[in-house]
Design an enzyme around this catalytic site. Structure first.
Site, PDB file in Angstrom:
ATOM      1  N   CYS A  27       0.838  -1.200   0.000  1.00  0.00           N
ATOM      2  CA  CYS A  27       0.000   0.000   0.000  1.00  0.00           C
ATOM      3  C   CYS A  27       0.869   1.244   0.000  1.00  0.00           C
ATOM      4  O   CYS A  27       2.100   1.180   0.025  1.00  0.00           O
ATOM      5  CB  CYS A  27      -0.925   0.007   1.217  1.00  0.00           C
ATOM      6  N   CYS A  30       3.478   1.598   2.747  1.00  0.00           N
ATOM      7  CA  CYS A  30       4.739   0.890   2.489  1.00  0.00           C
ATOM      8  C   CYS A  30       5.669   1.755   1.644  1.00  0.00           C
ATOM      9  O   CYS A  30       6.869   1.858   1.912  1.00  0.00           O
ATOM     10  CB  CYS A  30       4.468  -0.428   1.774  1.00  0.00           C
ATOM     11  N   ASP A 441       8.565  25.866 -33.792  1.00  0.00           N
ATOM     12  CA  ASP A 441       9.623  26.134 -34.753  1.00  0.00           C
ATOM     13  C   ASP A 441       9.107  25.769 -36.139  1.00  0.00           C
ATOM     14  O   ASP A 441       8.432  24.744 -36.303  1.00  0.00           O
ATOM     15  CB  ASP A 441      10.853  25.295 -34.409  1.00  0.00           C
TER      16      ASP A 441
END
Length: 747
Positions: A27, A30, A441
């Protein structure tokens, strides 16, 4: 990506990037623990990814790989360094299969436990002991992953969602067993119901375990599918190559593994085969299908001297390719690294979820205890107090919160890789949301960057075909792109005559003898140097052509002006549609170019950019200044470019987008790269980034909403623990399933 040396600005110390595989995380808590513990090492920065079960760690030279592994192990998880030759090849099948076995056992035993406990008509004498026996394997062996993780975390004075599950399931089972052992005769009579049996919660313990295992199994399957895009990307490469070797003075083909190639090796690619690695064509001509890497369906024609990319497919003729980049240096490997790094990072929005998860479990444990005490004090009902507190523990697991960001990021960046879109990191997703102006560009981005002849204007009594043939003959000896464009166009009308006594000036023009005439071609200054003076009428005609947005080249025969040839950089197919798509995304397109204003205005009018948003005659340094000017005016600017001269502007922009057909310098300076050369991919990249960010936000909203609503409802005793377990599992699956919708983007 095992170890990569990178400089650290402001110090003489070098850092390396280490990828760790981490086992045992379940989870967001952790994840927060591992990141926090690794971050306590001097100079170490870690980003941990739950679905990938990995960590990308920036490490100074003073910290060894073993130091990292020891830190993770001391935190309660397993870890090992991922090496380049093993990345993506690990066998993770054993864990899901064991998880599936635990789920099957839990499901088989939970069904009779639930039915016997909840349906009086199915109850028989001493049914409680049968239910106890059926429940025992479920709450021990099937639930063992939860208990083991909870115990490991407890040893380190920490807690995760497994702590909540383990405590809730154990409490329900032990409380029920205690009641049964205290009164062995409480279920002696069939169909017995009421106060005497309400203290048995075996069905709660078993069904909660089953639902949670089902949710975790579905999560594992969904996360596996979410990572398929990256795996398929890395699997695109050819497995073998037909290498040319000289044996006894003769060139022969030797079939070798593709990873055995070294730069300089020449290998044969037959029609239908994948090109083994990046290289340059030395023999043959063919059309190469680049769709696997760029997402573009039109094959690219290649001839000797053209660059080809590994993993693309040779569709027609036989090619001989000289390897230039192999292994980790190839475009394919670079794409894989960029995608993996992006998936392992965290956006600002994800950090909020991490901070909440770090304190979430302890808060829930306190809430569960308060719920038990308050129910017991206010109602005196031990059963109700126990049920409410267990329900709070079960429903509060922060699985969905931990999966909300990484699963969406994993799926979105993986899908982008399939479309030829590389997102450098998760922060890019948030940047695309705020961008309101995109600077484009011109050359190579909006246009093809390749000059083509538009018209042949005759200003004497010579025929246009003869003028073009003479110009093509002298220009064929020059390597200048404009000269090559004229020669190529002229050669389309037949074989060109030979030119003698060739001379040229860089950026000026060329002069040579063709047959019995002297032909001079080039700019006005070149004609002046050769004593040729156009009349006022002739000069006016050329200026009119240039004002119309073309490049004009004088052609003189035997010292007299014969006419001029006009050329232009052609607009890419789809550029106009892409500009419209960018506008619909709320972006203001601005055209930036070093060309003259007339050329820029013509291109702008063709693709649908306002004349007021054209910046012409801009130097590379001026491009940076133009972006700063827009930023100073309050715009959040994205820049799309492809050349070395765009690199500084890409870095200055709030969001840099490199065209993959451009230079490595431009790609390195950009935040987002499209591997094709179509402007439509730029729009698609922004759409995908925004869609991924939207999915992350949606996931986090539902994860927070679920807990915000679920915990109070559970604390009020309005929810059964079994339903809480189902809801918790469903929330995690919902988050992952929502993320998987990104797999259909662009289809």
């Amino acid at each position: 990506m095992a170890t990569q040396q990178i400089p650290v600005q402001g110090t003489e110390q070098e850092q390396r990037v280490v990828e760790l595989s981490i086992q045992g995380m379940t989870c967001a808590s952790c994840v927060a623990r591992v990141e926090r513990k690794l971050g306590k090492l001097d100079g170490v920065e870690a980003s941990v990814n739950l679905p990938l079960e990995s960590a990308v760690v920036r490490v100074p030279a003073s910290v060894s790989d073993q130091d990292l592994i020891d830190t993770v192990v001391a935190t309660g998880y397993g870890a090992h360094v991922v090496h380049p030759d093993s990345a993506g090849t690990g066998d993770h099948d054993s864990a899901p299969s064991l998880l599936g076995a635990r789920l099957v056992l839990a499901a088989i035993l939970s069904v009779p436990v639930l039915l016997i406990s909840m349906v009086p008509a199915l109850q028989f004498p001493d049914w409680g002991w049968v239910v106890f026996a059926l429940s025992l394997p479920v709450v021990t062996w099937s639930a063992w992953p939860f208990h083991r993780a909870a115990a490991i975390n407890a040893r380190h004075l920490s807690s995760t969602m497994d702590t909540l599950v383990s405590i809730g399931v154990t409490a329900a089972f032990l409380f029920s067993a205690w009641q049964l052992f205290a009164d062995p005769a409480m279920t002696r009579h069939a169909g017995m119901a009421g106060m005497e049996t309400s203290a048995l919660y075996f069905e709660v313990a078993t069904v909660v375990v089953t639902f949670l295992l089902l949710g975790r199994f579905l999560e594992a399957s969904a996360k596996h599918r979410a990572g398929d895009a990256l795996k398929s990307l890395l699997d695109l490469g050819a497995k073998e190559a037909h290498v040319l070797r000289t044996v006894d003075g003769e060139r022969t083909e030797v079939t070798l593994p593709a990873n055995a190639l070294i730069p300089g090796d020449e290998f044969v690619v037959r029609p239908g085969e994948k090109i083994a690695t990046d290289g340059v064509v030395t023999e043959g001509a063919s059309a190469v299908d680049t769709a696997l890497l760029t997402g573009e369906s039109v094959p690219v024609e290649v001839t000797p001297g053209d660059v080809v990319t590994g993993a693309t497919i040779n569709t027609s003729g036989r090619l001989v390719v000289r390897a230039t980049r192999v292994g980790a240096d190839t475009v394919l490997s670079s794409m894989g690294r960029l995608v993996s790094q992006a998936q392992s990072g965290k956006a600002r929005i994800a950090r909020l979820a991490d901070r909440i998860s770090a304190v979430f479990v302890p808060v829930v444990l306190v809430l569960a205890m308060l719920t038990f005490v308050l129910w017991l004090v206010l109602t005196g009902d031990l059963d109700a107090a126990f049920t409410a507190s267990v329900t709070v523990l079960v429903i509060a697991c922060p699985c969905a919160l931990g999966l909300a960001t990484p699963t969406a990021l994993l799926t979105g960046t993986g899908r982008g890789a399939q479309l030829g879109i590389l997102i450098r990191g998760p922060q890019v997703l948030e940047d695309t949301r705020t961008v309101d102006t995109i600077v484009l560009d011109k050359t190579g981005t909006v246009t093809t960057g390749t000059m083509a002849v538009d018209d042949v204007v005759v200003l004497s009594d010579i025929f246009a075909t003869d003028l073009l043939r003479l110009a093509g003959a002298v220009e064929a000896a020059s390597e200048h792109p404009i000269a090559q464009a004229i020669a190529l166009h002229a050669a389309g009308n037949g074989r060109l005559p030979e030119a003698h006594d060739f001379s040229s000036a860089p950026g000026g023009g060329v002069r040579a003898t063709v047959g019995d005439v002297v032909v001079t071609a080039g700019r006005t200054g070149w004609l002046d140097r050769n004593g040729i003076r156009p009349t006022g009428t002739q000069a006016a005609a050329l200026r009119a052509a240039e004002d119309a947005g073309t490049t004009a080249v004088w052609v003189a025969v035997d010292g007299d002006v014969a006419g001029f040839i006009t050329l232009s950089d052609t607009v890419k197919d789809g550029s106009a549609a892409a500009i419209g798509r960018l506008r619909r995304l709320g972006l203001r397109p601005v055209l930036l170019t070093g060309d003259n204003r007339a050329v820029a205005l013509q291109v702008a009018a063709t693709v649908g950019i306002d004349a007021a948003d054209v910046r012409a005659g801009v130097t590379p340094a001026g491009k940076v200044d133009a972006i700063r000017e827009l930023q100073a005016a309050g715009a959040t600017v994205a820049m799309a470019g492809d050349g070395v001269n765009d690199a500084a502007a890409l870095a200055q922009a709030d969001l840099g987008i490199a065209m993959g057909s451009g230079t490595d310098v431009a790609i390195e300076a950009a935040d987002l790269t499209v591997m094709g050369n179509s402007l439509e991919q730029v729009a698609q990249a922004i759409e995908l980034s925004r869609r991924t960010l939207g999915t992350i936000k949606g996931n986090l909203f539902w994860a927070f909403f679920y807990n915000a609503v679920g915990i109070p409802v559970a604390a009020l005793g309005l929810l059964n623990p079994m339903l809480a377990g189902a809801a918790m599992a469903a929330s995690s699956v919902l988050v992952v399933a929502n993320s998987l919708r990104l797999r259909s983007f662009g289809k």
